[in-house]
Motif scaffolding. Structure first.
Motif, PDB file in Angstrom:
ATOM      1  N   ALA A 192       0.832  -1.200   0.000  1.00 58.36           N
ATOM      2  CA  ALA A 192       0.000   0.000   0.000  1.00 58.36           C
ATOM      3  C   ALA A 192       0.868   1.252   0.000  1.00 58.36           C
ATOM      4  O   ALA A 192       0.524   2.268  -0.617  1.00 58.36           O
ATOM      5  CB  ALA A 192      -0.930  -0.010   1.209  1.00 58.36           C
ATOM      6  N   PHE A 193       2.006   1.204   0.678  1.00 64.58           N
ATOM      7  CA  PHE A 193       2.925   2.334   0.697  1.00 64.58           C
ATOM      8  C   PHE A 193       3.394   2.671  -0.714  1.00 64.58           C
ATOM      9  O   PHE A 193       3.399   3.844  -1.113  1.00 64.58           O
ATOM     10  CB  PHE A 193       4.123   2.004   1.583  1.00 64.58           C
ATOM     11  N   MET A 194       3.762   1.650  -1.490  1.00 63.15           N
ATOM     12  CA  MET A 194       4.254   1.893  -2.844  1.00 63.15           C
ATOM     13  C   MET A 194       3.138   2.424  -3.741  1.00 63.15           C
ATOM     14  O   MET A 194       3.348   3.352  -4.531  1.00 63.15           O
ATOM     15  CB  MET A 194       4.827   0.592  -3.416  1.00 63.15           C
ATOM     16  N   GLN A 195       1.938   1.855  -3.606  1.00 60.22           N
ATOM     17  CA  GLN A 195       0.836   2.234  -4.485  1.00 60.22           C
ATOM     18  C   GLN A 195       0.228   3.584  -4.132  1.00 60.22           C
ATOM     19  O   GLN A 195      -0.349   4.248  -4.998  1.00 60.22           O
ATOM     20  CB  GLN A 195      -0.252   1.153  -4.459  1.00 60.22           C
ATOM     21  N   GLN A 196       0.346   3.991  -2.872  1.00 53.81           N
ATOM     22  CA  GLN A 196      -0.285   5.245  -2.460  1.00 53.81           C
ATOM     23  C   GLN A 196       0.689   6.416  -2.355  1.00 53.81           C
ATOM     24  O   GLN A 196       0.345   7.541  -2.715  1.00 53.81           O
ATOM     25  CB  GLN A 196      -0.991   5.042  -1.117  1.00 53.81           C
ATOM     26  N   GLU A 197       1.909   6.151  -1.879  1.00 58.06           N
ATOM     27  CA  GLU A 197       2.837   7.238  -1.615  1.00 58.06           C
ATOM     28  C   GLU A 197       3.953   7.384  -2.645  1.00 58.06           C
ATOM     29  O   GLU A 197       4.541   8.461  -2.761  1.00 58.06           O
ATOM     30  CB  GLU A 197       3.449   7.064  -0.218  1.00 58.06           C
ATOM     31  N   ILE A 198       4.255   6.333  -3.370  1.00 61.78           N
ATOM     32  CA  ILE A 198       5.363   6.386  -4.334  1.00 61.78           C
ATOM     33  C   ILE A 198       4.852   6.426  -5.764  1.00 61.78           C
ATOM     34  O   ILE A 198       5.137   7.351  -6.520  1.00 61.78           O
ATOM     35  CB  ILE A 198       6.310   5.180  -4.136  1.00 61.78           C
ATOM     36  N   PHE A 199       4.078   5.417  -6.163  1.00 58.30           N
ATOM     37  CA  PHE A 199       3.532   5.357  -7.521  1.00 58.30           C
ATOM     38  C   PHE A 199       2.008   5.262  -7.457  1.00 58.30           C
ATOM     39  O   PHE A 199       1.440   4.188  -7.660  1.00 58.30           O
ATOM     40  CB  PHE A 199       4.114   4.161  -8.279  1.00 58.30           C
ATOM     41  N   PRO A 200       1.328   6.369  -7.147  1.00 56.96           N
ATOM     42  CA  PRO A 200      -0.139   6.318  -7.014  1.00 56.96           C
ATOM     43  C   PRO A 200      -0.807   5.945  -8.335  1.00 56.96           C
ATOM     44  O   PRO A 200      -0.353   6.329  -9.412  1.00 56.96           O
ATOM     45  CB  PRO A 200      -0.494   7.743  -6.580  1.00 56.96           C
ATOM     46  N   ASP A 201      -1.865   5.155  -8.205  1.00 54.30           N
ATOM     47  CA  ASP A 201      -2.680   4.755  -9.362  1.00 54.30           C
ATOM     48  C   ASP A 201      -1.904   3.938 -10.387  1.00 54.30           C
ATOM     49  O   ASP A 201      -2.276   3.907 -11.564  1.00 54.30           O
ATOM     50  CB  ASP A 201      -3.302   5.983 -10.043  1.00 54.30           C
ATOM     51  N   ALA A 202      -0.854   3.255  -9.954  1.00 56.64           N
ATOM     52  CA  ALA A 202      -0.086   2.411 -10.869  1.00 56.64           C
ATOM     53  C   ALA A 202      -0.192   0.955 -10.432  1.00 56.64           C
ATOM     54  O   ALA A 202      -0.245   0.658  -9.235  1.00 56.64           O
ATOM     55  CB  ALA A 202       1.378   2.838 -10.897  1.00 56.64           C
ATOM     56  N   ASP A 203      -0.245   0.068 -11.401  1.00 55.01           N
ATOM     57  CA  ASP A 203      -0.296  -1.362 -11.104  1.00 55.01           C
ATOM     58  C   ASP A 203       0.614  -2.095 -12.077  1.00 55.01           C
ATOM     59  O   ASP A 203       0.632  -1.786 -13.277  1.00 55.01           O
ATOM     60  CB  ASP A 203      -1.732  -1.880 -11.223  1.00 55.01           C
ATOM     61  N   LEU A 204       1.358  -3.057 -11.567  1.00 56.76           N
ATOM     62  CA  LEU A 204       2.306  -3.789 -12.399  1.00 56.76           C
ATOM     63  C   LEU A 204       1.588  -4.807 -13.277  1.00 56.76           C
ATOM     64  O   LEU A 204       0.536  -5.339 -12.907  1.00 56.76           O
ATOM     65  CB  LEU A 204       3.332  -4.512 -11.526  1.00 56.76           C
ATOM     66  N   PRO A 205       2.172  -5.131 -14.425  1.00 59.85           N
ATOM     67  CA  PRO A 205       1.637  -6.222 -15.242  1.00 59.85           C
ATOM     68  C   PRO A 205       2.219  -7.560 -14.805  1.00 59.85           C
ATOM     69  O   PRO A 205       3.145  -7.614 -13.981  1.00 59.85           O
ATOM     70  CB  PRO A 205       2.139  -5.855 -16.637  1.00 59.85           C
ATOM     71  N   THR A 206       1.683  -8.622 -15.339  1.00 55.86           N
ATOM     72  CA  THR A 206       2.323  -9.935 -15.289  1.00 55.86           C
ATOM     73  C   THR A 206       2.810 -10.250 -16.697  1.00 55.86           C
ATOM     74  O   THR A 206       2.350  -9.642 -17.680  1.00 55.86           O
ATOM     75  CB  THR A 206       1.355 -11.041 -14.839  1.00 55.86           C
TER      76      THR A 206
END
Length: 299
Positions: A192-206
């Motif tokens: 959650a820290f990475m998704q909210q504070e570092i790269f908001p609204d970003a999601d990795l692919p597979t």
């Protein structure tokens, strides 16, 4: 552009600026002199960050055969390390860079690289005037989907990207893509820290999502996993940031420095544990006849 596309572009721009517009002076304290902010390509234990980053650029330039290309597009051009190299490539007459960071665009423009055009524009809205002989995209793909997207919606976004790239390439052009991806970590276990504070609204692919999205549009020529390269790169960045902590705090604030130190430490650990990985993919477009028969879009 549809209202949905317009909203996604606006959200992507805000997320990119949250991270990349912290300040050029801040990033220059811990990146290498070329300001290359992506995984390096390490060769051995005596490698330096500078040489490993140049080797990474060589890999992508060779993948799109830049030595004989007349025009190359860089999607997610950052502070312009690829564009700088293209400006010194004799065959390249036109190099275009896309970024959503105004500070990155201003930096590239200030360098005055010959034949280079940098645009603060999303790939979803970009329309080139002529096809390219090669497309390079390093570290941008992981920003295309959001945590709110279902797996099917993610694949749709990625397929739109591949379809647009195919439409922008000559029939013998190449696409070189580098992206972080999920490895042995489930999507719902992401930090959650990475998704909210570092790269908001970003999601990795597979990898499966990438190849499914590219099916019928691009043929995967090669794929390699450089996760240990990225662990090492993050550790090099973290070491440099710690060494310049006081100056960095003056440039961006102590809270920002602490946040980035935590992010780099967690990233290095994630790569070393195999939770996340780093894919380098070289893709060749299917021929125009086959592509158009599958419902692809040119132009």
């Amino acid at each position: 552009m549809t209202p949905g596309e317009s909203t996604r572009t606006a959200e992507a721009a805000a997320a990119i600026r949250h991270h990349y517009d912290v300040g050029n002076d801040f990033y220059s304290l811990w990146l290498d002199p070329s300001l290359t902010y992506s995984c390096a390509l390490r060769e051995g234990p005596d490698d330096t960050l500078e040489s490993a980053q140049q080797r990474k650029l060589d890999f992508h330039l060779d993948a799109v055969r830049a030595h004989r290309a007349r025009s190359v597009l860089d999607i997610g051009c950052g502070w312009g390390s690829v564009l700088e190299r293209l400006s010194r490539t004799p065959s390249v007459e036109r190099a275009v860079g896309l970024t959503l960071s105004t500070r990155q665009a201003d930096h590239v423009t200030s360098r005055g690289y010959p034949g280079v055009d940098v645009r603060t524009e999303d790939w979803r809205t970009y329309e080139p005037g002529a096809p390219f002989d090669g497309i390079i995209s390093i570290g941008a793909f992981e920003h295309f989907a959001t945590p709110a997207d279902s797996p099917a919606e993610k694949i749709d976004v990625y397929r739109e990207f591949f379809t647009r790239c195919r439409g922008w390439l000559t029939d013998d052009g190449m696409l070189s893509l580098q992206t972080i991806a999920y490895a042995n970590m489930r999507r719902d276990s992401a930090s959650a820290f990475m998704q909210q504070e570092i790269f908001p609204d970003a999601d990795l692919p597979t990898l499966a999502e990438i190849t499914t999205a590219a099916e019928g549009v691009f043929e995967v020529q090669s794929v390699s996993n450089g996760r240990l390269d990225y662990a090492w790169t993050c550790e090099q960045w973290a070491r440099r940031l710690r060494a310049n902590r006081e100056t960095a705090a003056a440039a961006a604030g102590p809270e920002t420095v602490a946040r980035y130190e935590r992010y780099l430490k967690l990233s290095a650990l994630g790569f070393r544990m195999g939770k996340i990985c780093l894919f380098r993919l070289v893709l060749r477009p299917y021929g125009a006849t086959y592509f158009n028969s599958r419902g692809g879009r040119r132009g």
